[in-house]
Design a protein around this motif. Structure first.
Motif, mmCIF file in Angstrom:
data_model
loop_
_atom_site.group_PDB
_atom_site.id
_atom_site.type_symbol
_atom_site.label_atom_id
_atom_site.label_comp_id
_atom_site.label_asym_id
_atom_site.label_seq_id
_atom_site.Cartn_x
_atom_site.Cartn_y
_atom_site.Cartn_z
ATOM 1 N N THR A 1 -0.650 17.832 18.061
ATOM 2 C CA THR A 1 -0.352 17.743 19.502
ATOM 3 C C THR A 1 -0.657 16.347 20.034
ATOM 4 N N GLN B 1 -0.354 13.601 18.521
ATOM 5 C CA GLN B 1 0.754 12.737 18.110
ATOM 6 C C GLN B 1 2.010 13.032 18.953
ATOM 7 N N GLN B 2 2.234 14.307 19.234
ATOM 8 C CA GLN B 2 3.404 14.695 20.037
ATOM 9 C C GLN B 2 3.296 14.144 21.465
ATOM 10 N N SER C 1 4.203 10.492 21.387
ATOM 11 C CA SER C 1 5.660 10.298 21.323
ATOM 12 C C SER C 1 6.308 10.565 22.671
ATOM 13 N N LYS D 1 3.657 26.665 22.055
ATOM 14 C CA LYS D 1 3.504 26.000 20.758
ATOM 15 C C LYS D 1 2.080 26.110 20.243
ATOM 16 N N GLY E 1 5.105 21.961 14.937
ATOM 17 C CA GLY E 1 6.104 21.070 15.532
ATOM 18 C C GLY E 1 6.036 19.654 14.993
ATOM 19 N N PRO F 1 6.826 15.320 15.422
ATOM 20 C CA PRO F 1 6.330 14.344 16.406
ATOM 21 C C PRO F 1 7.072 14.388 17.739
ATOM 22 N N GLN F 2 8.379 14.711 17.723
ATOM 23 C CA GLN F 2 9.151 14.717 18.989
ATOM 24 C C GLN F 2 9.187 16.118 19.599
ATOM 25 N N PHE F 3 8.186 16.939 19.342
ATOM 26 C CA PHE F 3 8.304 18.355 19.713
ATOM 27 C C PHE F 3 8.699 18.561 21.172
#
Ligand code: ADP
Ligand SMILES: O=C(O)[C@@H](O)C(=O)COP(=O)(O)O
Length: 429
Positions: free
Chosen positions: A273, A275-276, A279, A411, A416, A418-420
């Motif tokens: 998360t 990381q998401q 992004s 989620k 998911g 990286p671009q979730f």
């Protein structure tokens, strides 16, 4: 749901993201599936279905309460004809030595009079495999994975035979991969041996989807099983193969677009998360809550709402409380683990409520406990399952909610790519 409907499979999930993950898996395997929030009232109108996943928020509550709520869900599912009940736990076995996996498993086993219960959190599609009773997350054992830093239930032991034995009143055995690879009858024979030694639960290894199919066949001999979406997949395939469910779950979800403002909320502190969120910063406005201010009172949630309302009609926004493991540990040492977690969950629920009052009808939530707090506050009774955004995460359409038509994605922190957040919004029209 009509009174004539007899469920092929009943499921009890210990959190809401886990429930939507399982509902997604069952739907993709062909079962017409509905996710309910809590035990449904008898007057809730549900479509004709093969499986119901009752979502509880019971992963991190007191064990006795988790048992009571799970038993109530089981009773409801059995009352609708479910011969087999799956207790859906996290694929990373999230729990503490007090439970709640063991106590709930013990209670469901006692209710169903099963001599032995099959248990596996394996979900190969998301990198969760079990070998010699040890759970791997990707290439590393559970205790070396990011789950060692989970804010509520840090996992420090990858040996699930040991972990479950600490939580359960029964003795716990192992069905290893070598036995499993010899087929369903070899597993049945091993379970018989274990049960003869008064071992009431068996962790079963699984590395590939074909292992889950064998497990599903054997699990159907029993009344209860425990595991993550992988065993759900095995059970669904076994039910379809046995002709006990039709493989025709073309999504029951209406295709009509919902439109209107969209928002994302992140309360998970998982590596995935974090990381998401990083992004998402490149494509939408992101507000990072100040966790100390959240714990101090309601002002921080109000500030976030004001910030969001100024931007909502220009495009999606993301509000996150998520922090790194060091920052989480520091906050918890100042305020206590449960108090910090609870305050942040309730702030997320306040923000979600305000967003919906401002017109948001498409909402993405990252984090299991966070999703539970948000969905409860929005008083959504159930969901139909739509398109798959990522492994384990479907688009959900709220049914029976006061706010009318609404799309959500819940989620699991760890799921998911990286671009979730953008991936989800692209499918939530
Ligand atoms: N900055 C933070 N510091 C401490 N705890 C946090 C922070 N942000 C969120 N939390 C809490 O951490 C927990 C995350 O759990 P959850 O929402 O289930 O995520 P996951 O799906 O990753 O397990 C929640 O109780 C949440 O309120
Ligand atoms: O099985 C899984 O990993 C998920 O379905 C799940 O239960 C997720 O829990 P959270 O990570 O707490 O969202």
């Amino acid at each position: 749901m009509t009174s004539a409907t007899k469920l092929s499979l009943g499921c009890i999930a210990d959190d809401y993201t886990g429930a939507s993950d399982l509902a997604n898996t069952l739907t993709r395997a062909g079962l017409r599936t509905v996710q309910t929030i809590g035990v449904p009232p008898d007057d809730l109108a549900l479509p004709e279905v093969d499986a119901v996943v009752v979502s509880l928020k019971s992963r991190s509550i007191e064990a006795g309460l988790a048992v009571t709520r799970s038993r109530a869900a089981e009773k409801w599912l059995r009352g609708r004809g479910a011969q087999h009940v799956l207790f859906k736990i996290c694929s990373t076995f999230d729990s503490t030595d007090a439970g709640n996996i063991g106590p709930v498993m013990d209670a469901l086993r006692a209710d169903s009079a099963d001599s032995i219960v099959l248990v596996t959190p394996a979900f190969p599609e998301t990198g969760r495999t079990v070998y010699q009773g040890n759970l791997f997350v990707g290439a590393v054992p559970l205790n070396e994975s990011p789950l060692k830093d989970h804010p509520l239930n840090p996992m420090h032991d990858s040996n699930l035979v040991r972990v479950l034995a600490r939580q359960s009143k029964t003795r716990v055995g192992l069905v290893d991969l070598a036995t499993l690879s010899r087929g369903a009858d070899a597993v049945r024979a091993r379970l018989k041996d274990l049960a003869a030694k008064e071992i009431g639960a068996a962790i079963i290894d699984a590395v590939f989807d074909r292992d889950l199919e064998t497990i599903g066949q054997v699990a159907l001999d029993h009344r209860v099983s425990v595991g993550a979406s992988g065993i759900g997949l095995g059970l669904a395939r076994a039910l379809v193969a046995a002709g006990k469910a039709k493989s025709n779950a073309a999504s029951a979800m209406p295709e009509t677009a919902i439109g209107g403002p969209a928002a994302c909320l992140a309360g998970s502190c998982s590596q995935a998360t974090l990381q998401q969120i990083a992004s998402a910063e490149k494509v939408m406005p992101v507000l990072h809550l100040d966790p100390d201010r959240v714990v101090a009172g309601k002002d921080e949630a109000q500030r976030a709402l004001g910030w969001a309302k100024d931007r909502l009609f220009d495009g999606p926004v993301l509000i996150a409380s998520s922090s790194t493991p060091d920052q989480v540990a520091a906050l918890q040492s100042r305020h206590g683990r449960d108090a910090a977690g609870h305050a942040i969950e309730q702030a997320m629920a306040d923000i979600a409520e305000g967003l919906v009052q401002s017109g948001v009808r498409r909402l993405v939530v990252a984090g299991g406990e966070t999703s539970g707090a948000v969905v409860d506050r929005l008083r959504i009774p159930g969901f139909l399952v739509g398109a798959e955004i990522a492994a384990g995460v479907p688009v959900l359409r709220a049914v029976g909610a006061n706010n009318g038509a609404m799309l959500l994605a819940l989620k699991s922190g760890n799921f998911g790519g990286p671009q979730f957040f953008s991936d989800a919004l692209a499918l939530m029209r």
